[in-house]
Design an enzyme around this catalytic site. Structure first.
Site, PDB file in Angstrom:
ATOM      1  N   ASP A   1       0.982  -1.353  -0.049  1.00 18.06           N
ATOM      2  CA  ASP A   1       0.093  -0.018   0.097  1.00 18.06           C
ATOM      3  C   ASP A   1       0.937   1.367  -0.050  1.00 18.06           C
ATOM      4  O   ASP A   1       1.879   1.120   0.453  1.00 18.06           O
ATOM      5  CB  ASP A   1      -0.933  -0.094   1.406  1.00 18.06           C
ATOM      6  CG  ASP A   1      -1.982   1.061   1.072  1.00 18.06           C
ATOM      7  OD1 ASP A   1      -2.305   1.465  -0.108  1.00 18.06           O
ATOM      8  OD2 ASP A   1      -2.999   1.280   1.980  1.00 18.06           O
TER       9      ASP A   1
ATOM     10  N   HIS B   1       2.553   3.611  -8.954  1.00 19.12           N
ATOM     11  CA  HIS B   1       2.243   2.061  -9.156  1.00 19.12           C
ATOM     12  C   HIS B   1       3.104   1.525  -9.970  1.00 19.12           C
ATOM     13  O   HIS B   1       3.729   0.345  -9.815  1.00 19.12           O
ATOM     14  CB  HIS B   1       0.606   2.052 -10.105  1.00 19.12           C
ATOM     15  CG  HIS B   1      -0.521   2.263  -9.373  1.00 19.12           C
ATOM     16  ND1 HIS B   1      -0.537   1.815  -7.652  1.00 19.12           N
ATOM     17  CD2 HIS B   1      -1.263   3.183  -9.301  1.00 19.12           C
ATOM     18  CE1 HIS B   1      -1.753   2.186  -7.260  1.00 19.12           C
ATOM     19  NE2 HIS B   1      -2.341   2.934  -8.255  1.00 19.12           N
TER      20      HIS B   1
ATOM     21  N   LEU C   1      10.502 -20.555  -4.914  1.00 22.36           N
ATOM     22  CA  LEU C   1       9.780 -19.509  -4.107  1.00 22.36           C
ATOM     23  C   LEU C   1       8.230 -19.623  -4.695  1.00 22.36           C
ATOM     24  O   LEU C   1       7.984 -19.630  -5.920  1.00 22.36           O
ATOM     25  CB  LEU C   1       9.956 -18.077  -4.153  1.00 22.36           C
ATOM     26  CG  LEU C   1       9.301 -16.887  -3.689  1.00 22.36           C
ATOM     27  CD1 LEU C   1       9.399 -17.193  -2.069  1.00 22.36           C
ATOM     28  CD2 LEU C   1       9.644 -15.704  -4.136  1.00 22.36           C
TER      29      LEU C   1
HETATM   30  C1  IPE Z   1      -5.288  -2.570  -0.223  1.00 23.24           C
HETATM   31  O1  IPE Z   1      -5.023  -1.137  -0.465  1.00 23.24           O
HETATM   32  C2  IPE Z   1      -5.439  -3.131  -1.333  1.00 23.24           C
HETATM   33  C3  IPE Z   1      -3.960  -3.509  -2.153  1.00 23.24           C
HETATM   34  C4  IPE Z   1      -2.907  -3.019  -1.349  1.00 23.24           C
HETATM   35  C5  IPE Z   1      -3.985  -3.991  -3.392  1.00 23.24           C
HETATM   36  P1  IPE Z   1      -6.306  -0.041  -0.465  1.00 23.24           P
HETATM   37  O2  IPE Z   1      -5.419   1.192  -0.618  1.00 23.24           O
HETATM   38  O3  IPE Z   1      -7.158  -0.580  -1.458  1.00 23.24           O
HETATM   39  O4  IPE Z   1      -6.978  -0.079   0.863  1.00 23.24           O
HETATM   40  P2  IPE Z   1      -7.735   0.783   1.740  1.00 23.24           P
HETATM   41  O5  IPE Z   1      -8.960   1.447   0.575  1.00 23.24           O
HETATM   42  O6  IPE Z   1      -6.719   1.969   2.059  1.00 23.24           O
HETATM   43  O7  IPE Z   1      -8.462   0.226   2.916  1.00 23.24           O
HETATM   44  C1  IPE Z   2      -1.510   0.423  -3.459  1.00 24.34           C
HETATM   45  O1  IPE Z   2      -1.312   1.612  -3.476  1.00 24.34           O
HETATM   46  C2  IPE Z   2      -1.547  -0.191  -4.583  1.00 24.34           C
HETATM   47  C3  IPE Z   2      -3.283  -0.592  -4.839  1.00 24.34           C
HETATM   48  C4  IPE Z   2      -4.291  -0.485  -4.278  1.00 24.34           C
HETATM   49  C5  IPE Z   2      -3.373  -1.210  -6.407  1.00 24.34           C
HETATM   50  P1  IPE Z   2      -2.659   2.600  -3.635  1.00 24.34           P
HETATM   51  O2  IPE Z   2      -3.027   3.063  -4.672  1.00 24.34           O
HETATM   52  O3  IPE Z   2      -3.493   2.271  -2.521  1.00 24.34           O
HETATM   53  O4  IPE Z   2      -1.736   3.855  -2.762  1.00 24.34           O
HETATM   54  P2  IPE Z   2      -2.374   5.012  -1.681  1.00 24.34           P
HETATM   55  O5  IPE Z   2      -2.953   4.125  -0.501  1.00 24.34           O
HETATM   56  O6  IPE Z   2      -3.585   5.712  -2.320  1.00 24.34           O
HETATM   57  O7  IPE Z   2      -1.090   5.840  -1.281  1.00 24.34           O
HETATM   58 MG    MG Z   3      -3.997   2.464  -0.514  1.00 30.41          MG
END
Ligand code: IPE
Ligand code: IPE
Ligand code: MG
Length: 243
Positions: free
Chosen positions: A21, A38, A132
């Site tokens: 995240d 990303h 792995l």
């Molecule tokens: C969780 O992160 C999903 C992934 C890392 C793929 P999100 O950014 O979607 O989660 P929330 O919305 O903060 O709970």
């Molecule tokens: C995690 O990073 C990747 C996915 C959920 C695909 P985020 O896109 O949720 O990044 P933040 O949480 O908005 O910083």
């Molecule tokens: Mg996120």
């Protein structure tokens, strides 16, 4: 084991799961578009996969796209699908050479036929690798997984008396995989966000404020070391109280 990891091998986690995240915030903090975050996230993934091989982790499960992430703006969803495809094209051969076995958890049905085909081909190519096991949670949701398991149990005519913890586990996408020992979440959020909600019942959690693209080998080693110092009691009592 890697030189920068100080941990007794017998205490290492077999299965590490990561909620990757913070890509968006990483990008924002640099004045970049979210998709650049990303992309940087996928670069980092490659580092963490290599570190996992080096550190002797047996199973690595990564949360790449949740069932809830479809709710993001269409351009971001499209971008994430494209990046996933790109990563398979770019990394597959090398991962295969390194002995990584790719698996998928979640639903492939909703992905484009082209992406689905690529994922299935990657799974097939790497199916005999043993160094792995890399589980990619893409279009994965823990609740959806349980609903799907219940549907399949009913379809198979399982009777109520046959249902137990082992059977439910066998109906999940992770059937045959040991439960995660350690769940890591980057970027500081204190929630599961629907990740491995059944399997992580007794996992140890490690949460760091570091955004995913900056979570490097050193930070990964620190998470593993922290894990090796935990006392996992599984509802029991430590031996030391009875010595
Ligand atoms: C969780 O992160 C999903 C992934 C890392 C793929 P999100 O950014 O979607 O989660 P929330 O919305 O903060 O709970
Ligand atoms: C995690 O990073 C990747 C996915 C959920 C695909 P985020 O896109 O949720 O990044 P933040 O949480 O908005 O910083
Ligand atoms: Mg996120």
């Amino acid at each position: 084991m890697g030189e920068n990891l100080q941990a007794p091998p017998e205490k290492m986690p077999r299965h590490v799961a990561i909620i990757m995240d913070g890509n968006g915030r990483w990008a924002l903090s640099r004045g970049l578009p979210r998709l650049a975050g990303h992309r940087a996230g996928t670069e980092n993934l490659r580092r963490v996969i290599r570190a996992s091989v080096e550190f002797g982790v047996e199973y690595l499960t990564i949360y790449a796209f949740s069932t809830e992430n479809w709710g993001r703006p269409a351009a971001e969803v499209k971008g994430l699908m494209y990046i996933f495809e790109e990563v398979i094209d770019r990394e597959l051969d090398e991962l295969h050479q390194e002995g990584v076995q790719l698996r998928h958890i979640g639903r492939l049905e909703k992905l484009s036929p082209k992406l689905r085909k690529k994922v299935l081909a990657a799974i097939d190519l790497t199916k005999d690798n043993q160094r792995l096991i890399l589980n990619i949670a893409f279009n994965y949701g823990g609740r959806d997984e349980i609903v799907y398991a219940v549907q399949n149990m009913l379809r198979d005519g399982i009777s109520p008396d046959e249902v137990n913890i082992e059977l439910v586990s066998q109906y999940l996408f992770t059937a045959g995989t040991p439960d995660p020992d350690l769940v890591i979440r980057t970027s500081g959020e204190l929630r599961t966000s629907n990740f491995l909600i059944w399997q992580s019942a007794y996992a140890e959690w490690y949460i760091t404020p570091t955004f995913w693209p900056d979570f490097d080998q050193e930070e990964f080693a620190k998470a593993l070391e922290t894990y090796t110092q935990r006392d996992r009691r599984f509802g029991g009592v430590s031996d030391e109280f009875y010595e």
